[in-house]
Design a protein around this motif. Sequence first.
Motif, mmCIF file in Angstrom:
data_model
loop_
_atom_site.group_PDB
_atom_site.id
_atom_site.type_symbol
_atom_site.label_atom_id
_atom_site.label_comp_id
_atom_site.label_asym_id
_atom_site.label_seq_id
_atom_site.Cartn_x
_atom_site.Cartn_y
_atom_site.Cartn_z
ATOM 1 N N PRO A 72 23.388 41.816 27.585
ATOM 2 C CA PRO A 72 23.548 43.269 27.612
ATOM 3 C C PRO A 72 22.537 43.989 26.735
ATOM 4 O O PRO A 72 21.973 43.421 25.792
ATOM 5 C CB PRO A 72 24.973 43.464 27.076
ATOM 6 C CG PRO A 72 25.148 42.320 26.130
ATOM 7 C CD PRO A 72 24.378 41.166 26.720
ATOM 8 N N SER A 73 22.329 45.264 27.039
ATOM 9 C CA SER A 73 21.547 46.116 26.151
ATOM 10 C C SER A 73 22.417 46.461 24.935
ATOM 11 O O SER A 73 23.619 46.212 24.935
ATOM 12 C CB SER A 73 21.149 47.397 26.886
ATOM 13 O OG SER A 73 22.309 48.162 27.179
ATOM 14 N N ARG A 75 31.752 51.464 34.415
ATOM 15 C CA ARG A 75 31.169 50.253 34.987
ATOM 16 C C ARG A 75 29.755 50.043 34.460
ATOM 17 O O ARG A 75 28.949 50.972 34.382
ATOM 18 C CB ARG A 75 31.107 50.376 36.515
ATOM 19 C CG ARG A 75 32.430 50.110 37.192
ATOM 20 C CD ARG A 75 32.425 48.721 37.800
ATOM 21 N NE ARG A 75 33.682 48.408 38.462
ATOM 22 C CZ ARG A 75 33.975 47.224 38.925
ATOM 23 N NH1 ARG A 75 33.098 46.229 38.800
ATOM 24 N NH2 ARG A 75 35.118 46.988 39.512
ATOM 25 N N GLN A 76 29.461 48.777 34.104
ATOM 26 C CA GLN A 76 28.143 48.430 33.619
ATOM 27 C C GLN A 76 27.601 47.258 34.444
ATOM 28 O O GLN A 76 28.334 46.315 34.751
ATOM 29 C CB GLN A 76 28.186 48.026 32.146
ATOM 30 C CG GLN A 76 28.718 49.096 31.207
ATOM 31 C CD GLN A 76 27.772 50.268 31.093
ATOM 32 O OE1 GLN A 76 26.548 50.103 31.143
ATOM 33 N NE2 GLN A 76 28.326 51.467 30.920
ATOM 34 N N TYR A 115 23.557 49.292 23.988
ATOM 35 C CA TYR A 115 24.634 50.193 24.417
ATOM 36 C C TYR A 115 25.725 49.417 25.150
ATOM 37 O O TYR A 115 26.928 49.630 24.914
ATOM 38 C CB TYR A 115 24.052 51.279 25.330
ATOM 39 C CG TYR A 115 25.100 52.184 25.948
ATOM 40 C CD1 TYR A 115 25.643 53.237 25.216
ATOM 41 C CD2 TYR A 115 25.546 51.971 27.255
ATOM 42 C CE1 TYR A 115 26.609 54.061 25.777
ATOM 43 C CE2 TYR A 115 26.509 52.782 27.814
ATOM 44 C CZ TYR A 115 27.038 53.825 27.070
ATOM 45 O OH TYR A 115 28.006 54.636 27.628
ATOM 46 N N GLN A 116 25.341 48.527 26.054
ATOM 47 C CA GLN A 116 26.322 47.735 26.794
ATOM 48 C C GLN A 116 27.083 46.788 25.869
ATOM 49 O O GLN A 116 28.273 46.539 26.075
ATOM 50 C CB GLN A 116 25.615 46.952 27.903
ATOM 51 C CG GLN A 116 25.068 47.826 29.018
ATOM 52 C CD GLN A 116 24.196 47.053 29.998
ATOM 53 O OE1 GLN A 116 23.563 46.054 29.627
ATOM 54 N NE2 GLN A 116 24.148 47.508 31.236
ATOM 55 N N HIS A 117 26.412 46.251 24.853
ATOM 56 C CA HIS A 117 27.082 45.384 23.882
ATOM 57 C C HIS A 117 28.191 46.142 23.173
ATOM 58 O O HIS A 117 29.314 45.631 22.998
ATOM 59 C CB HIS A 117 26.061 44.847 22.875
ATOM 60 C CG HIS A 117 26.602 43.769 21.981
ATOM 61 N ND1 HIS A 117 27.373 44.045 20.874
ATOM 62 C CD2 HIS A 117 26.478 42.407 22.034
ATOM 63 C CE1 HIS A 117 27.706 42.909 20.270
ATOM 64 N NE2 HIS A 117 27.177 41.907 20.956
ATOM 65 N N ARG A 118 27.904 47.376 22.762
ATOM 66 C CA ARG A 118 28.934 48.187 22.100
ATOM 67 C C ARG A 118 30.079 48.507 23.054
ATOM 68 O O ARG A 118 31.250 48.527 22.654
ATOM 69 C CB ARG A 118 28.312 49.479 21.552
ATOM 70 C CG ARG A 118 27.361 49.264 20.370
ATOM 71 C CD ARG A 118 27.008 50.586 19.704
ATOM 72 N NE ARG A 118 26.268 51.455 20.607
ATOM 73 C CZ ARG A 118 24.944 51.468 20.723
ATOM 74 N NH1 ARG A 118 24.211 50.627 19.985
ATOM 75 N NH2 ARG A 118 24.336 52.298 21.544
ATOM 76 N N ALA A 119 29.751 48.740 24.320
ATOM 77 C CA ALA A 119 30.793 49.027 25.311
ATOM 78 C C ALA A 119 31.699 47.822 25.524
ATOM 79 O O ALA A 119 32.930 47.953 25.602
ATOM 80 C CB ALA A 119 30.150 49.446 26.635
ATOM 81 N N LEU A 120 31.128 46.640 25.600
ATOM 82 C CA LEU A 120 31.929 45.430 25.766
ATOM 83 C C LEU A 120 32.789 45.166 24.528
ATOM 84 O O LEU A 120 33.962 44.770 24.636
ATOM 85 C CB LEU A 120 31.018 44.231 26.026
ATOM 86 C CG LEU A 120 30.280 44.199 27.365
ATOM 87 C CD1 LEU A 120 29.270 43.055 27.392
ATOM 88 C CD2 LEU A 120 31.263 44.050 28.530
ATOM 89 N N LEU A 121 32.217 45.406 23.351
ATOM 90 C CA LEU A 121 32.957 45.204 22.110
ATOM 91 C C LEU A 121 34.143 46.159 22.030
ATOM 92 O O LEU A 121 35.263 45.763 21.658
ATOM 93 C CB LEU A 121 32.023 45.405 20.921
ATOM 94 C CG LEU A 121 32.515 44.908 19.562
ATOM 95 C CD1 LEU A 121 32.675 43.396 19.570
ATOM 96 C CD2 LEU A 121 31.538 45.327 18.468
#
Length: 368
Positions: free
Chosen positions: A11-12, A117-118, A14-20
Amino acid sequence: MKLVVNLKLLPSPYQHRALLQTLESANAACNRVSSVAWEQRLFGQYNLHKLTYYPIRQEFSLTAQLAVRCIAKVADGYKRDRKAQRAFRPHGAIAYDDRILRYLPDDRVSIWTMKGRQTIPYACGPRQRELMAFRQGETDLTLRDQTFYLNVVVDVEELPLLEAQDVLGIDLGIVNILADSDGETYSGGTVNGLRKRHAKLRARLQSKGTHSSRRLLQKRRRKESLFGRDANHCISKQVVLKAQRTNRAIALEDLQGIRQRVRVGKGQRRQHHSWSFNQLRSFISYKARLSGVPVVLVDPRNTSRTCPACGLVDKASRVSQAWFSCVRCDFAGPADTFAARNIRALGRAAINLPNAPAPVGPGASRSL
């Protein structure tokens, strides 16, 4: 047979923070459902769904299907144990199904997060891509060392069991990780040397107690485990291919509880408890099932003290860790190989094959 394929997400930031954030919200919802279940003494998924579905969706802003999966996670937890209230770690794994996770071409996945959604790429090797054709059921999103993984369940067809004409005996050890009844050994020198170096490094870093030493410990803590796991995979693959190629079953010692039964000196405790015998045995077992090779578990008692020529059981015959010399018939050779031949004889008896002489030559030693 059901296997698990691990896919590393890429993930980018931003996506890492979203998953976390998704992990934290989902596990917070699980803890809320768990508290309701404990207070009401209702642990079934149906009852918990009626009590908590709408409240946790509103409080934690979860999509409908993720709320259902959180309730199922709590219900599954209480199936295992109802003696205490279940608690869930903020970054514990959560399950996704095909409604909230979809695999796309070019090694990408569309996954629901708290930020919507990512579309996230993932690392996938040739063997993993081959197994993904048999994907079945849910996928777990896990966080390990600040890296996200997808644990995908696949259902692989097993080959029919071959009709074994003989048995390949396997003896597991520390100096020699594995020895077979043909005289082939797999030396543990490289693995044990690495473990010794890691143990010394851990002791030095733990004695410092600084922030940088703890960061280095966290960075290195999985290297030893991954190295040993890779060695076990390599050894088990070669053993199973050998048995399949020669139309033989595999005989293993039943080492359940070996750590509790065997007493070792203080200087050997770290070495004895650091090697995963059960992991190597399980790797051999599942690879054998996939290849259609029968596996037989035999009683390990006295396999290293029995003479494969005359059958005498005597502790004095084991003159050293590496060498066996029978006190009655003077039959001598590598101790681990002789133990493997005794295991072979027990395996032949277990599958009702007639007694047959084992090869006499000591075989070549090979180091991993």
